[in-house]
Design an enzyme around this catalytic site. Structure first.
Site, PDB file in Angstrom:
ATOM      1  N   GLY A  41       0.424  -1.295   0.063  1.00  0.00           N
ATOM      2  CA  GLY A  41      -0.391  -0.079  -0.095  1.00  0.00           C
ATOM      3  C   GLY A  41       0.659   1.659   0.119  1.00  0.00           C
ATOM      4  O   GLY A  41       0.313   2.726  -0.611  1.00  0.00           O
ATOM      5  N   GLU A  96       3.733   4.511   6.012  1.00  0.00           N
ATOM      6  CA  GLU A  96       2.623   3.822   5.817  1.00  0.00           C
ATOM      7  C   GLU A  96       1.417   4.679   5.267  1.00  0.00           C
ATOM      8  O   GLU A  96       1.537   5.651   4.850  1.00  0.00           O
ATOM      9  CB  GLU A  96       1.986   3.277   7.783  1.00  0.00           C
ATOM     10  CG  GLU A  96       2.578   2.333   7.875  1.00  0.00           C
ATOM     11  CD  GLU A  96       1.607   1.741   6.812  1.00  0.00           C
ATOM     12  OE1 GLU A  96       1.390   1.421   5.556  1.00  0.00           O
ATOM     13  OE2 GLU A  96       1.511   0.211   7.520  1.00  0.00           O
ATOM     14  N   ASP A 100      -5.172   1.970  10.586  1.00  0.00           N
ATOM     15  CA  ASP A 100      -5.779   1.763  11.052  1.00  0.00           C
ATOM     16  C   ASP A 100      -6.038   1.427  12.745  1.00  0.00           C
ATOM     17  O   ASP A 100      -6.539   2.278  13.496  1.00  0.00           O
ATOM     18  CB  ASP A 100      -6.947   0.647  10.602  1.00  0.00           C
ATOM     19  CG  ASP A 100      -8.673   0.051   9.874  1.00  0.00           C
ATOM     20  OD1 ASP A 100      -9.143   0.710  11.366  1.00  0.00           O
ATOM     21  OD2 ASP A 100      -8.867  -0.928   9.821  1.00  0.00           O
ATOM     22  N   LYS A 128      -6.789   6.765  10.411  1.00  0.00           N
ATOM     23  CA  LYS A 128      -8.620   6.431  11.138  1.00  0.00           C
ATOM     24  C   LYS A 128      -8.448   6.320  12.274  1.00  0.00           C
ATOM     25  O   LYS A 128      -8.124   6.131  13.602  1.00  0.00           O
ATOM     26  CB  LYS A 128      -8.907   5.231  11.100  1.00  0.00           C
ATOM     27  CG  LYS A 128      -8.964   4.811   9.191  1.00  0.00           C
ATOM     28  CD  LYS A 128      -9.727   3.284   9.156  1.00  0.00           C
ATOM     29  CE  LYS A 128      -9.882   3.162   7.566  1.00  0.00           C
ATOM     30  NZ  LYS A 128     -10.887   1.877   7.349  1.00  0.00           N
ATOM     31  N   ARG A 162      -5.811   0.193  -6.240  1.00  0.00           N
ATOM     32  CA  ARG A 162      -4.635   1.032  -5.941  1.00  0.00           C
ATOM     33  C   ARG A 162      -4.370   2.087  -6.593  1.00  0.00           C
ATOM     34  O   ARG A 162      -4.041   2.840  -6.427  1.00  0.00           O
ATOM     35  CB  ARG A 162      -3.362   0.003  -5.470  1.00  0.00           C
ATOM     36  CG  ARG A 162      -3.659  -1.034  -4.809  1.00  0.00           C
ATOM     37  CD  ARG A 162      -2.387  -1.415  -4.572  1.00  0.00           C
ATOM     38  NE  ARG A 162      -2.507  -3.600  -3.896  1.00  0.00           N
ATOM     39  CZ  ARG A 162      -1.806  -3.567  -2.418  1.00  0.00           C
ATOM     40  NH1 ARG A 162      -2.359  -2.806  -1.379  1.00  0.00           N
ATOM     41  NH2 ARG A 162      -2.554  -4.544  -1.871  1.00  0.00           N
TER      42      ARG A 162
HETATM   43  P1  IMP Z   1      -4.194  -1.824  10.813  1.00  0.00           P
HETATM   44  O1  IMP Z   1      -3.023  -3.167  12.144  1.00  0.00           O
HETATM   45  O2  IMP Z   1      -5.166  -2.222  11.222  1.00  0.00           O
HETATM   46  O3  IMP Z   1      -3.861  -0.683  11.559  1.00  0.00           O
HETATM   47  O4  IMP Z   1      -3.946  -2.300   9.864  1.00  0.00           O
HETATM   48  C1  IMP Z   1      -3.266  -1.615   9.108  1.00  0.00           C
HETATM   49  C2  IMP Z   1      -3.279  -2.128   7.761  1.00  0.00           C
HETATM   50  O5  IMP Z   1      -5.156  -2.316   7.204  1.00  0.00           O
HETATM   51  C3  IMP Z   1      -3.434  -1.270   6.736  1.00  0.00           C
HETATM   52  O6  IMP Z   1      -1.676  -1.224   6.075  1.00  0.00           O
HETATM   53  C4  IMP Z   1      -4.165  -1.136   5.026  1.00  0.00           C
HETATM   54  O7  IMP Z   1      -3.026  -2.439   4.146  1.00  0.00           O
HETATM   55  C5  IMP Z   1      -4.649  -2.106   5.731  1.00  0.00           C
HETATM   56  N1  IMP Z   1      -6.336  -0.950   6.081  1.00  0.00           N
HETATM   57  C6  IMP Z   1      -6.582  -0.349   6.763  1.00  0.00           C
HETATM   58  N2  IMP Z   1      -8.056  -0.253   6.609  1.00  0.00           N
HETATM   59  C7  IMP Z   1      -8.160   0.200   5.499  1.00  0.00           C
HETATM   60  C8  IMP Z   1      -8.854   1.068   4.434  1.00  0.00           C
HETATM   61  O8  IMP Z   1      -9.660   1.470   4.448  1.00  0.00           O
HETATM   62  N3  IMP Z   1      -8.373   0.552   2.587  1.00  0.00           N
HETATM   63  C9  IMP Z   1      -7.668  -0.330   2.834  1.00  0.00           C
HETATM   64  N4  IMP Z   1      -6.861  -0.817   3.283  1.00  0.00           N
HETATM   65  C10 IMP Z   1      -7.202  -0.588   4.278  1.00  0.00           C
HETATM   66 MG    MG Z   2      -1.166  -1.462   4.172  1.00  0.00          MG
END
Ligand code: IMP
Ligand code: MG
Length: 175
Positions: A41, A96, A100, A128, A162
């Site tokens: 990403g 990054e 999330d 987020k 993407r």
């Molecule tokens: P975390 O461990 O929950 O912070 O997840 C982070 C990863 O989940 C990011 O690097 C993204 O790859 C994916 N992700 C989280 N939210 C989204 C979104 O709204 N759209 C697309 N990918 C997301």
């Molecule tokens: Mg990611």
């Protein structure tokens, strides 16, 4: 390509990336900056942010996948591709796309910190709001957004979108 409802325009992203780049340029004067992007990403953020930084930076990439159910990150991360270089004594900036739950990044930070970098900071285009289940200290934040699932500018839904040049929210029929 175009998809979904536009949430943050390409112009607004470009302006934000420019100001993040200027801030990073000022903060890292005379230091030895290594930018580390988390694939896949963050590759577009990395490409644009690096060109907004007026310093001789180096790049490296990591690829990770989280164990567990598809929709929720478990926080246990498998490193699919590790860094090519050692980071001891380096000023490392993790780049990054989106934070999330923060679980993925939390794990990454822990695994990089034991390698004793001179400094370790995070730049994220999107954070987020109120979702982080682990508090992450993000030094450079682009935009704070709501809980909706977003695509574009490197972010995917099931591997696609993407290449959408803005940040968008998918319509029902696109998911
Ligand atoms: P975390 O461990 O929950 O912070 O997840 C982070 C990863 O989940 C990011 O690097 C993204 O790859 C994916 N992700 C989280 N939210 C989204 C979104 O709204 N759209 C697309 N990918 C997301
Ligand atoms: Mg990611």
């Amino acid at each position: 390509m175009r998809a979904g409802r536009e949430l943050i325009s390409a112009d607004d992203i470009a302006a934000k990336i420019a100001s993040m780049g200027a801030e990073i340029t000022a903060d890292y004067q005379g230091r030895d900056l290594l930018m580390v992007a988390v694939l896949k990403g963050a590759f577009i953020v990395m490409a644009d942010l690096a060109r907004a930084i007026d310093l001789p930076v180096e790049f490296d990439f990591m690829a990770v996948s989280s164990y567990g159910a598809a929709t929720q990150t478990s926080g246990v991360v498998r490193i699919l591709k590790d860094l090519d270089q050692e980071i001891a004594e380096r000023d490392v900036l993790i780049v990054e796309d989106i934070i999330d739950s923060g679980l993925t990044l939390n794990y990454l930070i822990k695994s990089l910190r034991v390698r004793r970098p001179a400094s370790l900071e995070v730049a994220a285009l999107l954070v987020k709001q109120d979702i982080q289940s682990v508090p992450i200290d993000v030094k450079y934040t682009g935009f704070t957004i709501g809980p909706e699932f977003v695509i574009g500018y490197g972010l995917d839904y099931a591997g696609k979108y993407r290449n959408v040049p803005y940040i968008g929210v998918l319509d029902e029929h696109e998911r």
